[in-house]
Design a protein around this motif. Structure first.
Motif, PDB file in Angstrom:
ATOM      1  N   GLY A 186      31.077  -0.926  44.854  1.00 44.62           N
ATOM      2  CA  GLY A 186      30.890   0.453  44.419  1.00 44.62           C
ATOM      3  C   GLY A 186      32.174   1.245  44.302  1.00 44.62           C
ATOM      4  N   VAL A 187      33.305   0.564  44.457  1.00 48.71           N
ATOM      5  CA  VAL A 187      34.601   1.238  44.404  1.00 48.71           C
ATOM      6  C   VAL A 187      35.176   1.131  42.994  1.00 48.71           C
ATOM      7  N   ILE A 188      35.572   2.266  42.442  1.00 51.80           N
ATOM      8  CA  ILE A 188      36.231   2.286  41.138  1.00 51.80           C
ATOM      9  C   ILE A 188      37.728   2.140  41.412  1.00 51.80           C
ATOM     10  N   THR A 189      38.283   1.014  40.992  1.00 49.92           N
ATOM     11  CA  THR A 189      39.670   0.720  41.355  1.00 49.92           C
ATOM     12  C   THR A 189      40.680   1.121  40.292  1.00 49.92           C
ATOM     13  N   GLY A 190      40.239   1.324  39.067  1.00 50.62           N
ATOM     14  CA  GLY A 190      41.176   1.686  38.005  1.00 50.62           C
ATOM     15  C   GLY A 190      41.701   3.100  38.168  1.00 50.62           C
ATOM     16  N   ASN A 191      42.874   3.347  37.618  1.00 51.27           N
ATOM     17  CA  ASN A 191      43.485   4.681  37.708  1.00 51.27           C
ATOM     18  C   ASN A 191      43.239   5.537  36.477  1.00 51.27           C
ATOM     19  N   ASP A 192      42.649   4.959  35.440  1.00 48.77           N
ATOM     20  CA  ASP A 192      42.418   5.690  34.201  1.00 48.77           C
ATOM     21  C   ASP A 192      41.217   6.624  34.385  1.00 48.77           C
ATOM     22  N   PRO A 193      41.426   7.947  34.335  1.00 43.93           N
ATOM     23  CA  PRO A 193      40.320   8.879  34.568  1.00 43.93           C
ATOM     24  C   PRO A 193      39.200   8.739  33.543  1.00 43.93           C
ATOM     25  N   VAL A 194      39.508   8.343  32.324  1.00 41.99           N
ATOM     26  CA  VAL A 194      38.470   8.159  31.306  1.00 41.99           C
ATOM     27  C   VAL A 194      37.576   6.983  31.703  1.00 41.99           C
ATOM     28  N   GLU A 195      38.189   5.895  32.161  1.00 37.89           N
ATOM     29  CA  GLU A 195      37.413   4.728  32.598  1.00 37.89           C
ATOM     30  C   GLU A 195      36.629   5.032  33.876  1.00 37.89           C
ATOM     31  N   GLN A 196      37.198   5.819  34.766  1.00 39.72           N
ATOM     32  CA  GLN A 196      36.491   6.205  35.984  1.00 39.72           C
ATOM     33  C   GLN A 196      35.242   7.009  35.640  1.00 39.72           C
ATOM     34  N   GLU A 197      35.407   7.962  34.732  1.00 41.75           N
ATOM     35  CA  GLU A 197      34.265   8.784  34.317  1.00 41.75           C
ATOM     36  C   GLU A 197      33.228   7.930  33.612  1.00 41.75           C
ATOM     37  N   ARG A 198      33.661   7.019  32.769  1.00 37.91           N
ATOM     38  CA  ARG A 198      32.742   6.137  32.053  1.00 37.91           C
ATOM     39  C   ARG A 198      31.947   5.285  33.043  1.00 37.91           C
ATOM     40  N   THR A 199      32.619   4.745  34.039  1.00 38.29           N
ATOM     41  CA  THR A 199      31.945   3.923  35.043  1.00 38.29           C
ATOM     42  C   THR A 199      30.910   4.750  35.813  1.00 38.29           C
ATOM     43  N   ALA A 200      31.285   5.953  36.226  1.00 38.77           N
ATOM     44  CA  ALA A 200      30.361   6.815  36.967  1.00 38.77           C
ATOM     45  C   ALA A 200      29.157   7.209  36.110  1.00 38.77           C
ATOM     46  N   LYS A 201      29.397   7.535  34.854  1.00 40.14           N
ATOM     47  CA  LYS A 201      28.292   7.920  33.968  1.00 40.14           C
ATOM     48  C   LYS A 201      27.381   6.742  33.665  1.00 40.14           C
ATOM     49  N   PHE A 202      27.967   5.544  33.494  1.00 36.44           N
ATOM     50  CA  PHE A 202      27.147   4.369  33.260  1.00 36.44           C
ATOM     51  C   PHE A 202      26.262   4.090  34.460  1.00 36.44           C
ATOM     52  N   ASN A 203      26.821   4.212  35.660  1.00 33.73           N
ATOM     53  CA  ASN A 203      26.029   3.999  36.865  1.00 33.73           C
ATOM     54  C   ASN A 203      24.894   5.013  36.949  1.00 33.73           C
ATOM     55  N   ALA A 204      25.171   6.278  36.635  1.00 35.25           N
ATOM     56  CA  ALA A 204      24.134   7.311  36.662  1.00 35.25           C
ATOM     57  C   ALA A 204      23.053   7.015  35.628  1.00 35.25           C
TER      58      ALA A 204
END
Length: 148
Positions: A41-59
């Motif tokens: 469940g840890v987002i390891t990338g530093n790219d904020p766009v990819e972090q947001e994409r991962t969080a939105k996909f999970n939601a």
């Protein structure tokens, strides 16, 4: 002590509503973490766009599973009613849509049905939820949403 905290401490029904709401949020968060199991469940990338994409996909995935569970629960309620069972709204209020036992996270899934148009969803259940609202008041009449 501020006024809202004092009110919460002195108002037992308010404390129960706050606790119930907190428990629902915690249950959702736990279910969402269970859905987003990759990499712990840890987002390891530093790219904020990819972090947001991962969080939105999970939601999105979490909400899709919850919706599917709600459809299944509604179908079971309808089947029980067709069999002549009386459905107590108090019992339904305790059923959680955060069911995971039937989900195979590592299973094989068929995609051949993705292009099929589903039947229209009927959200109506023939269950009187007004007793849960405390005397027929409209939901949220006291400023707090109530489960229905």
């Amino acid at each position: 002590m501020d006024a809202p905290a004092a009110r919460c401490l002195s108002d037992a029904p308010l404390r129960r509503r706050v606790t119930a709401a907190t428990n629902k949020v915690e249950a959702f968060n736990g279910f969402s973490q269970w859905i987003g199991f990759g990499n712990g469940g840890v987002i390891t990338g530093n790219d904020p766009v990819e972090q947001e994409r991962t969080a939105k996909f999970n939601a999105l995935l979490t909400n899709a599973v919850i919706f599917h569970n709600a459809l299944d629960i509604a179908e079971i309620v309808r089947q029980l009613q067709e069999e002549g069972q009386t459905i107590d709204p108090e019992d339904l209020a305790h059923i959680s849509p955060y069911l995971a036992e039937h989900i195979r996270r590592f299973g094989e899934y068929s995609t051949h049905e993705l292009g099929l148009q589903p039947e229209a969803y009927d959200p109506h259940l023939d269950v009187d939820f007004s007793p849960l609202r405390g005397g027929g008041d409209p939901p949220g009449g006291d400023g707090y949403e109530q489960a229905a």
